[in-house]
Design an enzyme around this catalytic site. Structure first.
Site, PDB file in Angstrom:
ATOM      1  CG  ASP A  37      -2.177   0.813   1.028  1.00  0.00           C
ATOM      2  OD1 ASP A  37      -3.265   0.212   0.956  1.00  0.00           O
ATOM      3  OD2 ASP A  37      -2.095   2.062   0.915  1.00  0.00           O
ATOM      4  CG  ASP A  63       2.131   5.735  -5.971  1.00  0.00           C
ATOM      5  OD1 ASP A  63       1.320   5.133  -6.715  1.00  0.00           O
ATOM      6  OD2 ASP A  63       2.075   6.962  -5.768  1.00  0.00           O
ATOM      7  CB  VAL A  64      -0.044   0.533  -7.726  1.00  0.00           C
ATOM      8  CG1 VAL A  64      -0.161  -0.467  -6.592  1.00  0.00           C
ATOM      9  CG2 VAL A  64      -1.219   1.512  -7.733  1.00  0.00           C
ATOM     10  CG  ASN A  90      -8.091  -4.046  -3.716  1.00  0.00           C
ATOM     11  OD1 ASN A  90      -9.291  -4.115  -3.915  1.00  0.00           O
ATOM     12  ND2 ASN A  90      -7.562  -3.333  -2.720  1.00  0.00           N
ATOM     13  CE1 TYR A 160     -12.891   3.997  -8.943  1.00  0.00           C
ATOM     14  CE2 TYR A 160     -15.034   3.463  -9.892  1.00  0.00           C
ATOM     15  CZ  TYR A 160     -14.007   3.177  -9.014  1.00  0.00           C
ATOM     16  OH  TYR A 160     -14.090   2.056  -8.208  1.00  0.00           O
ATOM     17  CE  LYS A 164     -11.664   0.380 -10.190  1.00  0.00           C
ATOM     18  NZ  LYS A 164     -10.743  -0.574  -9.553  1.00  0.00           N
TER      19      LYS A 164
END
Ligand SMILES: NC(=O)c1ccc[n+]([C@@H]2O[C@H](COP(=O)([O-])OP(=O)(O)OC[C@H]3O[C@@H](n4cnc5c(N)ncnc54)[C@H](O)[C@@H]3O)[C@@H](O)[C@H]2O)c1
Length: 255
Positions: A37, A63-64, A90, A160, A164
């Site tokens: 995370d 940080d992804v 996720n 967003y 997705k």
């Protein structure tokens, strides 16, 4: 669930909400957990809960959206645990306030949301699948999608929803690309889930009432209600599932 005991699982966004619940559930099923995370506090809190219950877990801060971070994170997973069997990709962000309709959407907002929610998923899968192939040789990936990637059910959230939709496409092609190697890839699609990510929606009683009215079960989910589906998709009980979207949405997408 079958085939989870003794496996090594990494969960991105494991410091809160759905990721935290998934990490705790996988640990309860006997997995060793890498909790990744960008929030050190969040990752450490999840690790503390797993350890208090007798499980094995390590917090990894990354940080992804930053490739150097996520590459180092998966190198640490392999250093610490020696292998990677399960990836729960996720981590995500949402902002009703910053996101918007397309004609006025600031590109920096688009870049930020797509950067975490889609580029971050790609980077997590890139380095996670590479670690899985190099160590375990097979495994399971579960990505967190959203009804907003399929339906126009969150008006004014262009960045967003687009991110997705991209996650669902990423997962389906990964499922085909890695099927022959024994790496299964599925998507869990949560409905409205009462985690910190939706704090703006929950804070507005009018929005909250509209949201709840659109859900046949007439309530939002608790994060823990997603954890069984994620653990199932990661387990051998889902051995014939790949490329699927599993809806855990109180019936939201059924109407
Ligand atoms: N809550 C919902 O209603 C809902 C519905 C559908 C999908 N989702 C998706 O579920 C996933 C988890 O969300 P949640 O509801 O648990 O929210 P949350 O805010 O409780 O948890 C998200 C976690 O991701 C972490 N994170 C955010 N950006 C990051 C980054 N760049 N690098 C590393 N970690 C980062 C946060 O620190 C946090 O711990 C997200 O992908 C979200 O889009 C949530």
């Amino acid at each position: 669930m079958r085939g989870l005991s003794g496996k090594v699982a990494a969960v991105t966004g494991g410091g809160s909400g759905i990721g935290q619940a998934a990490a705790i559930r996988l640990a309860e099923e006997g997995c060793m957990l890498a909790v990744i995370d960008r929030s050190k506090t969040g990752a450490k809190a999840t690790v503390a809960r797993i350890r208090e219950a007798g499980g094995l877990a390590e917090a990894i801060v990354a940080d992804v959206a930053i490739e150097a971070d996520i590459s180092a994170a998966f190198a640490s997973v392999v250093d610490i645990f020696g292998r990677l069997d399960i990836l729960v990709a996720n981590a995500g962000i949402f902002s009703a306030e910053r996101d918007g309709r397309v004609h006025g959407l600031d590109k920096s907002v688009w870049d930020d949301i797509v950067g975490v929610n889609l580029t971050g998923m790609y980077l997590s899968c890139k380095h996670g699948v590479a670690a899985m192939r190099a160590t375990a040789g097979s495994g399971a990936v579960v990505l967190t999608g959203s009804p907003t990637g399929i339906l126009g059910c969150t008006p004014g959230s262009i960045a967003y929803s687009s991110s997705k939709g991209g996650v669902h496409g990423l997962a389906r092609v990964m499922a085909v690309d890695y099927a022959a190697e024994g790496i299964r890839v599925n998507v869990v699609v949560p409905g409205f889930t009462l985690s910190p990510i939706v704090h703006e929606l929950v804070a507005d009683p009018v929005v909250m009432e509209t949201m709840v009215r659109s859900i046949p079960l007439r309530r939002g989910a608790q994060p823990v209600e997603l954890s069984g589906a994620i653990a199932f998709l990661a387990s051998d009980d889902a051995s014939y599932m790949t490329g699927s979207l599993m809806f855990v949405d109180g019936g939201l997408t059924a109407v």
